[in-house]
Design a protein around this motif. Structure first.
Motif, PDB file in Angstrom:
ATOM      1  N   PHE A   1       0.795  -1.220   0.000  1.00  0.00           N
ATOM      2  CA  PHE A   1       0.000   0.000   0.000  1.00  0.00           C
ATOM      3  C   PHE A   1       0.834   1.281   0.000  1.00  0.00           C
ATOM      4  O   PHE A   1       0.285   2.364  -0.158  1.00  0.00           O
ATOM      5  CB  PHE A   1      -0.952   0.001   1.203  1.00  0.00           C
ATOM      6  N   ASN A   2       2.135   1.171   0.222  1.00  0.00           N
ATOM      7  CA  ASN A   2       2.987   2.380   0.237  1.00  0.00           C
ATOM      8  C   ASN A   2       3.961   2.405  -0.924  1.00  0.00           C
ATOM      9  O   ASN A   2       5.024   3.020  -0.844  1.00  0.00           O
ATOM     10  CB  ASN A   2       3.738   2.488   1.561  1.00  0.00           C
ATOM     11  N   GLN A   3       3.617   1.701  -1.986  1.00  0.00           N
ATOM     12  CA  GLN A   3       4.506   1.666  -3.153  1.00  0.00           C
ATOM     13  C   GLN A   3       4.739   3.060  -3.726  1.00  0.00           C
ATOM     14  O   GLN A   3       5.845   3.384  -4.168  1.00  0.00           O
ATOM     15  CB  GLN A   3       3.920   0.750  -4.222  1.00  0.00           C
ATOM     16  N   GLY A   4       3.716   3.903  -3.720  1.00  0.00           N
ATOM     17  CA  GLY A   4       3.874   5.245  -4.275  1.00  0.00           C
ATOM     18  C   GLY A   4       4.899   6.053  -3.507  1.00  0.00           C
ATOM     19  O   GLY A   4       5.774   6.707  -4.105  1.00  0.00           O
ATOM     20  N   ALA A   5       4.818   6.000  -2.179  1.00  0.00           N
ATOM     21  CA  ALA A   5       5.771   6.755  -1.363  1.00  0.00           C
ATOM     22  C   ALA A   5       7.182   6.191  -1.505  1.00  0.00           C
ATOM     23  O   ALA A   5       8.163   6.946  -1.606  1.00  0.00           O
ATOM     24  CB  ALA A   5       5.333   6.726   0.103  1.00  0.00           C
ATOM     25  N   LEU A   6       7.284   4.851  -1.523  1.00  0.00           N
ATOM     26  CA  LEU A   6       8.606   4.235  -1.655  1.00  0.00           C
ATOM     27  C   LEU A   6       9.220   4.546  -3.020  1.00  0.00           C
ATOM     28  O   LEU A   6      10.436   4.775  -3.122  1.00  0.00           O
ATOM     29  CB  LEU A   6       8.501   2.725  -1.449  1.00  0.00           C
TER      30      LEU A   6
ATOM     31  N   ASP B   1      13.118   7.611  -6.376  1.00  0.00           N
ATOM     32  CA  ASP B   1      13.399   8.598  -7.420  1.00  0.00           C
ATOM     33  C   ASP B   1      14.179   9.792  -6.855  1.00  0.00           C
ATOM     34  O   ASP B   1      15.079  10.330  -7.513  1.00  0.00           O
ATOM     35  CB  ASP B   1      12.100   9.083  -8.044  1.00  0.00           C
ATOM     36  N   ALA B   2      13.837  10.199  -5.629  1.00  0.00           N
ATOM     37  CA  ALA B   2      14.565  11.303  -5.004  1.00  0.00           C
ATOM     38  C   ALA B   2      16.012  10.913  -4.741  1.00  0.00           C
ATOM     39  O   ALA B   2      16.932  11.722  -4.930  1.00  0.00           O
ATOM     40  CB  ALA B   2      13.877  11.707  -3.698  1.00  0.00           C
TER      41      ALA B   2
END
Length: 465
Positions: free
Chosen positions: A328-333, A338-339
């Motif tokens: 569920f936290n793939q977007g944040a990871l 990328d950062a």
């Protein structure tokens, strides 16, 4: 099936995701403008400041290496990096705790009881995708960067110390030259008074000679103040009281000599010799490793955990693997990954900028040293010529062949030429140090304490020595 599962586990454990650090390559010119194509090799151990042949300066550098605050702070940053390195690898993969307790429970006096409990729990993270290994790589690079920063700090410190010492000796030379000017003007005033008594000079001319003498005497406090300021700066750089240094420096010594020219090497030498470039490469290696850590966090994590517990007289235990899926936290990871990749690209740009700056430093220092040498030679010859002219002018004035104004004009020109020659020699002596520092010479010889344990062979510090 058991052996097949074990093989799959071994293969997964050997997997490392994310970008891998490679030694960066820089496109630099083959030689410095005005230089040759001769390399200087490794110059980190050169004690080039001894070529000034100034015992007091060498003693100050030797004393200050062990106690100046800049190097002490840099050493603490190395110890911090070493501690962070110890927290990686196996220490980062393992976790556990030993717990014990005692509790009372019940509803009334007949049902109140006491229970004791104790337990041991432990877990071990299987590094499926290399996140823990990349974290250790980052810590190793951080340690390499801290060690390179110590060398950078030491070179910056010795540059400040040499500049303060050179300026102090210049101000002492200026004081001596000013006293020489005062003696000359005292002689001029005496001659003028004798001529006035003989009726060959006017009261105006006596006043002119007195004003010229007073102006020379007025310059003494200025040079004394500048000398004291330089000595106080040396005391601060050495992290010690200035009184003893002032007492030693007041005994006097010649200005710093201008050492003989030495080769500045080729731009490619800077990649090995300049500690700030090594620090930038270490920062790049750490940033690439952190990108790998962020990449590994996108994938499942496998943990082996177990516990043994006793509550009162009852024993229990558990053991088994735990698979964690970051669903569920793939977007944040992914954003963090990328950062981190962008930060690594920025570190690569910073490394390129460090190389370009280093080449510019050497080029500028080399050009300045050449010009300052020529200027110092020309002004010394001018000062010698003015000294001869002043001797002739004073004799001619005594004989009545020239006026007092002609003599005072020559006197002022001679005094100015002597001070200018001393200032030019000081600039050239400091420029010589600037060039040695620009090529990274002496960084290893300036380390205040023995180096910490060497990092692994694949780190920037180990590759660059």
């Amino acid at each position: 099936m058991k052996y097949a599962s074990l093989s799959v586990l071994v293969l997964l454990t050997a997997c490392t995701v994310g970008p891998r650090h490679q030694v960066p390559q820089a496109t630099v010119q083959q030689r410095f403008i005005g230089g040759d194509a001769a390399t200087v090799g490794a110059v980190a151990q050169q004690r080039w400041w001894e070529e000034y042949r100034d015992r007091e300066l060498s003693a100050l550098i030797g004393t200050g290496l062990q106690q100046n605050l800049d190097s002490l702070a840099a050493m603490e940053r190395i110890r911090e990096a070493q501690a962070r390195l110890r927290a990686t690898g196996v220490n980062a993969a393992m976790d556990g705790a030993l717990e014990t307790g005692r509790s009372r429970s019940g509803g009334d006096a007949t049902t109140t009881g006491t229970a004791t409990s104790s337990g041991l729990s432990a877990s071990f993270v299987i590094d499926l995708f290399g996140g823990i290994r990349r974290g250790r790589d980052s810590a190793l690079a951080g340690l390499a960067g801290a060690q390179a920063d110590l060398d950078t700090t030491a070179l910056a410190w010795v540059a400040e110390l040499i500049a303060a010492y050179a300026d102090a000796r210049y101000n002492q030379e200026a004081l001596a030259l000013t006293r020489e000017t005062i003696r000359t003007r005292e002689q001029t005033l005496e001659i003028t008074r004798q001529k006035y008594d003989a009726g060959a000079a006017t009261e105006y001319e006596v006043a002119e000679a007195e004003a010229s003498l007073a102006s020379a005497r007025a310059a003494l406090p200025q040079y004394n103040a500048a000398f004291s300021t330089n000595v106080f700066a040396i005391g601060t750089l050495l992290n010690t009281q200035s009184g003893p240094i002032l007492a030693r420096m007041q005994r006097g010594a010649p200005q710093l000599r201008i050492p003989a020219p030495r080769g500045s090497g080729v731009p490619a030498d800077l990649l090995r010799n300049r500690p700030d470039i090594r620090s930038a490469e270490a920062a790049l290696a750490a940033a690439v490793a952190e990108a790998g850590v962020s990449e590994a966090e996108l994938y499942p994590a496998l943990t082996l955990s177990g516990s043994v517990a006793r509550v009162s007289s009852t024993d229990s235990w558990s053991f088994g693997p735990v698979l964690s899926l970051p669903v569920f936290n793939q977007g944040a990871l992914a954003a963090n990954r990328d950062a981190a990749v962008s930060a690594a690209r920025q570190a690569a740009i910073d490394w390129q900028a460090a190389v370009l700056t280093a080449v510019e430093d050497v080029q500028v220092a080399q050009a300045q040293l050449t010009q300052y040498r020529q200027r110092a030679v020309a002004l010394r010859r001018a000062a010698e010529a003015y000294d001869r002219a002043l001797q002739l002018a004073q004799q001619n004035y005594r004989d009545g062949a020239i006026t007092l104004l002609d003599l005072l004009d020559t006197d002022r020109s001679a005094a100015s030429a002597r001070i200018s020659a001393a200032s030019a020699a000081n600039d050239a002596a400091k420029a010589w140090a600037t060039l040695r520092i620009a090529i990274g010479a002496g960084a290893g010889a300036l380390r205040p304490v023995p180096e910490p344990a060497a990092p692994a062979a694949d780190t920037p510090a180990a590759r660059n020595g």
